[in-house]
Design a protein around this motif. Structure first.
Motif, PDB file in Angstrom:
ATOM      1  N   ILE A 269       0.830  -1.161  -0.218  1.00 13.80           N
ATOM      2  CA  ILE A 269       0.137  -0.098  -0.060  1.00 13.80           C
ATOM      3  C   ILE A 269       0.986   1.196  -0.107  1.00 13.80           C
ATOM      4  N   GLU A 270       0.726   1.760  -1.085  1.00 17.39           N
ATOM      5  CA  GLU A 270       1.470   3.194  -1.221  1.00 17.39           C
ATOM      6  C   GLU A 270       0.728   4.381  -0.163  1.00 17.39           C
ATOM      7  N   MET A 271       1.440   5.377   0.509  1.00 22.77           N
ATOM      8  CA  MET A 271       1.024   6.215   1.393  1.00 22.77           C
ATOM      9  C   MET A 271       1.688   7.391   1.545  1.00 22.77           C
ATOM     10  N   ASP A 272       0.832   8.488   1.492  1.00 21.86           N
ATOM     11  CA  ASP A 272       1.572   9.970   1.915  1.00 21.86           C
ATOM     12  C   ASP A 272       1.632  10.089   3.207  1.00 21.86           C
ATOM     13  N   ILE A 273       2.521  10.758   3.793  1.00 20.79           N
ATOM     14  CA  ILE A 273       2.714  11.235   4.959  1.00 20.79           C
ATOM     15  C   ILE A 273       2.162  12.876   4.899  1.00 20.79           C
ATOM     16  N   VAL A 274       1.063  13.079   5.669  1.00 18.36           N
ATOM     17  CA  VAL A 274       0.413  14.408   5.718  1.00 18.36           C
ATOM     18  C   VAL A 274       0.486  15.092   6.909  1.00 18.36           C
ATOM     19  N   ALA A 275       0.994  16.337   7.118  1.00 19.75           N
ATOM     20  CA  ALA A 275       1.083  17.264   8.224  1.00 19.75           C
ATOM     21  C   ALA A 275       0.067  18.234   8.072  1.00 19.75           C
ATOM     22  N   GLN A 276      -0.627  18.704   9.077  1.00 14.80           N
ATOM     23  CA  GLN A 276      -1.665  19.575   9.383  1.00 14.80           C
ATOM     24  C   GLN A 276      -1.429  20.498  10.385  1.00 14.80           C
ATOM     25  N   ARG A 277      -1.739  21.705  10.193  1.00 11.20           N
ATOM     26  CA  ARG A 277      -1.797  22.627  11.461  1.00 11.20           C
ATOM     27  C   ARG A 277      -2.766  23.658  11.169  1.00 11.20           C
ATOM     28  N   TRP A 278      -3.411  24.280  12.207  1.00 14.70           N
ATOM     29  CA  TRP A 278      -4.062  25.442  12.384  1.00 14.70           C
ATOM     30  C   TRP A 278      -3.804  26.652  11.205  1.00 14.70           C
ATOM     31  N   ALA A 279      -4.558  26.933  10.531  1.00 15.40           N
ATOM     32  CA  ALA A 279      -4.204  28.139   9.567  1.00 15.40           C
ATOM     33  C   ALA A 279      -3.963  29.406  10.059  1.00 15.40           C
ATOM     34  N   THR A 280      -4.329  29.844  11.277  1.00 18.71           N
ATOM     35  CA  THR A 280      -4.540  31.161  11.976  1.00 18.71           C
ATOM     36  C   THR A 280      -3.516  31.050  12.837  1.00 18.71           C
ATOM     37  N   THR A 281      -2.695  30.160  13.021  1.00 23.96           N
ATOM     38  CA  THR A 281      -1.551  30.107  14.441  1.00 23.96           C
ATOM     39  C   THR A 281      -0.656  31.318  14.036  1.00 23.96           C
ATOM     40  N   SER A 282      -0.152  31.757  15.088  1.00 28.74           N
ATOM     41  CA  SER A 282       0.902  32.862  14.962  1.00 28.74           C
ATOM     42  C   SER A 282       2.113  32.528  16.026  1.00 28.74           C
ATOM     43  N   ASN A 283       2.098  31.145  16.509  1.00 31.71           N
ATOM     44  CA  ASN A 283       2.764  30.688  17.275  1.00 31.71           C
ATOM     45  C   ASN A 283       4.265  30.506  16.480  1.00 31.71           C
ATOM     46  N   LEU A 284       5.387  31.131  17.057  1.00 31.64           N
ATOM     47  CA  LEU A 284       6.474  30.953  16.424  1.00 31.64           C
ATOM     48  C   LEU A 284       7.284  29.781  16.164  1.00 31.64           C
ATOM     49  N   ALA A 285       6.974  28.885  17.346  1.00 32.08           N
ATOM     50  CA  ALA A 285       7.613  27.432  17.623  1.00 32.08           C
ATOM     51  C   ALA A 285       6.975  26.691  16.389  1.00 32.08           C
ATOM     52  N   THR A 286       5.624  26.878  16.384  1.00 36.65           N
ATOM     53  CA  THR A 286       4.771  26.025  15.445  1.00 36.65           C
ATOM     54  C   THR A 286       5.220  26.430  14.038  1.00 36.65           C
ATOM     55  N   LEU A 287       5.253  27.871  13.278  1.00 32.12           N
ATOM     56  CA  LEU A 287       5.614  28.158  12.069  1.00 32.12           C
ATOM     57  C   LEU A 287       6.912  27.661  11.806  1.00 32.12           C
ATOM     58  N   ASP A 288       8.053  27.838  12.856  1.00 29.41           N
ATOM     59  CA  ASP A 288       9.456  27.468  12.524  1.00 29.41           C
ATOM     60  C   ASP A 288       9.349  25.809  12.277  1.00 29.41           C
ATOM     61  N   ALA A 289       8.754  25.107  13.100  1.00 35.96           N
ATOM     62  CA  ALA A 289       8.682  23.533  12.930  1.00 35.96           C
ATOM     63  C   ALA A 289       7.989  23.196  11.579  1.00 35.96           C
ATOM     64  N   TRP A 290       6.979  24.007  11.126  1.00 30.93           N
ATOM     65  CA  TRP A 290       6.360  23.683   9.887  1.00 30.93           C
ATOM     66  C   TRP A 290       7.212  23.895   8.810  1.00 30.93           C
ATOM     67  N   SER A 291       7.831  25.008   8.719  1.00 27.25           N
ATOM     68  CA  SER A 291       8.677  25.426   7.651  1.00 27.25           C
ATOM     69  C   SER A 291       9.604  24.353   7.554  1.00 27.25           C
ATOM     70  N   ARG A 292      10.429  23.979   8.730  1.00 24.23           N
ATOM     71  CA  ARG A 292      11.327  22.881   8.733  1.00 24.23           C
ATOM     72  C   ARG A 292      10.682  21.235   8.011  1.00 24.23           C
ATOM     73  N   LEU A 293       9.706  20.961   8.782  1.00 28.63           N
ATOM     74  CA  LEU A 293       9.115  19.826   8.083  1.00 28.63           C
ATOM     75  C   LEU A 293       8.549  19.806   6.774  1.00 28.63           C
ATOM     76  N   VAL A 294       8.168  20.794   6.121  1.00 27.04           N
ATOM     77  CA  VAL A 294       7.927  20.965   4.770  1.00 27.04           C
ATOM     78  C   VAL A 294       9.297  20.936   4.000  1.00 27.04           C
ATOM     79  N   ARG A 295      10.277  21.448   4.434  1.00 27.70           N
ATOM     80  CA  ARG A 295      11.522  21.784   3.617  1.00 27.70           C
ATOM     81  C   ARG A 295      12.429  20.533   3.527  1.00 27.70           C
ATOM     82  N   GLU A 296      12.462  19.541   4.932  1.00 32.30           N
ATOM     83  CA  GLU A 296      13.446  18.809   5.141  1.00 32.30           C
ATOM     84  C   GLU A 296      13.018  17.128   5.089  1.00 32.30           C
ATOM     85  N   MET A 297      11.621  17.213   5.510  1.00 29.36           N
ATOM     86  CA  MET A 297      11.271  15.754   5.186  1.00 29.36           C
ATOM     87  C   MET A 297      11.294  14.880   3.816  1.00 29.36           C
TER      88      MET A 297
END
Length: 297
Positions: A269-297
């Motif tokens: 079975i072929e699968m995607d790994i999907v990341a999700q977060r709240w669109a409205t967040t202004s939390n810097l830790a969340t935004l930094d982690a999201w950027s790294r996940l999307v870029r490096e995974m």
């Protein structure tokens, strides 16, 4: 609802009576009784069954035992995170990760988002539905779950942002010492497998995409079931049966020759790994982690 009220209710459930609950909460019995009475008036719910002696938790309270304990544990965790953030100066980040993703890629996930000098990361392993719930309730900043490539992807809610950050394959494996025997039995019309419960993601995926064509060819017997891909992997190594596990999880054993990949015979079975977060967040830790996940995974 006030945090101490939840703890009062859990103490009442633990002790079974007002007097012992008051001792657990380190208050006098009259003071504890007044707190419960106030809570009953606020909620409009009977929390104490006063028709029996000695009085104890009402039926409606006992029926919500597990939910109240879970809520109390979540509140304690939240307060602990806040205290740790204040004392250490580190930002707190909770990532909810599907069990199989945690076991097969946990180190890679942490390494991709880690900023040791700035962020404390908690990787919470849960079922797929629980990951989604933790995100919706804002008890996790990011969720990581599988999505089967061959199935249509539903649009996320308008308040959720998602990104495909990787791919994974659920592959059939068994201990190399037992592979020839298992395959011979399969060609003779019988296959032993390590199953997953039907109500978890991997179990449902097998039932929809893998087992129907196999069951058309032979008799499938589920030797045992487990909700954990790591346990399925270990059981397959012992020769009990074939297990479908994430390729990343099986790779070290495949490389050593301890496992045999049976994908050409039994399918994957072929699968995607999907990341999700709240669109409205202004939390810097969340935004930094999201950027790294999307870029490096």
């Amino acid at each position: 609802m006030r945090i101490d009220w939840i703890e009062d209710l859990v103490a009442l459930l633990d002790s079974g009576g007002v007097a012992d609950a008051a001792r657990l909460r380190n208050v006098t019995q009259p003071a504890f009784s007044r707190r419960i009475k106030t809570l009953e008036e606020v909620l409009g719910i009977e929390l104490i069954d006063r028709s029996v002696k000695p009085s104890g938790p009402s039926t409606v309270l006992r029926d919500r035992d597990a939910e109240l304990r879970k809520l109390a544990a979540e509140q304690r965790l939240l307060l602990s995170d806040m205290r740790q953030e204040q004392s250490s100066g580190l930002r707190q980040l909770v990532i909810a990760s599907q069990h199989a993703i945690t076991t097969s890629m946990g180190t890679q996930i942490i390494n991709s988002v880690a900023e040791p000098s700035r962020t404390h990361i908690r990787l919470r392993s849960a079922n797929r539905d629980e990951c989604e719930t933790l995100l919706i309730r804002r008890q996790a900043a990011i969720s990581l779950t599988y999505r089967i490539k061959s199935e249509p992807a539903s649009e996320p809610a308008s308040f959720i942002i998602e990104a495909v950050i990787g791919e994974e394959t659920l592959i059939p494996v068994c201990g190399s010492a037992h592979a020839a025997d298992l395959i011979a039995r399969f060609h003779d019309g019988a296959l032993r497998i390590i199953g997953y419960p039907a109500d978890v993601f991997l179990g449902a995926a097998l039932n929809r995409h893998i087992l129907p064509p196999i069951e058309a060819q032979c008799s499938v017997s589920v030797v045992t079931e487990t909700g954990l891909s790591t346990a399925a992997l270990q059981l397959s190594q012992s020769g009990l049966g074939v297990a479908w596990v994430p390729a990343a999880l099986a790779q070290p054993d495949l490389a050593r020759g301890d496992l045999t990949n049976l994908v050409d015979t039994l399918g994957c079975i072929e699968m995607d790994i999907v990341a999700q977060r709240w669109a409205t967040t202004s939390n810097l830790a969340t935004l930094d982690a999201w950027s790294r996940l999307v870029r490096e995974m």
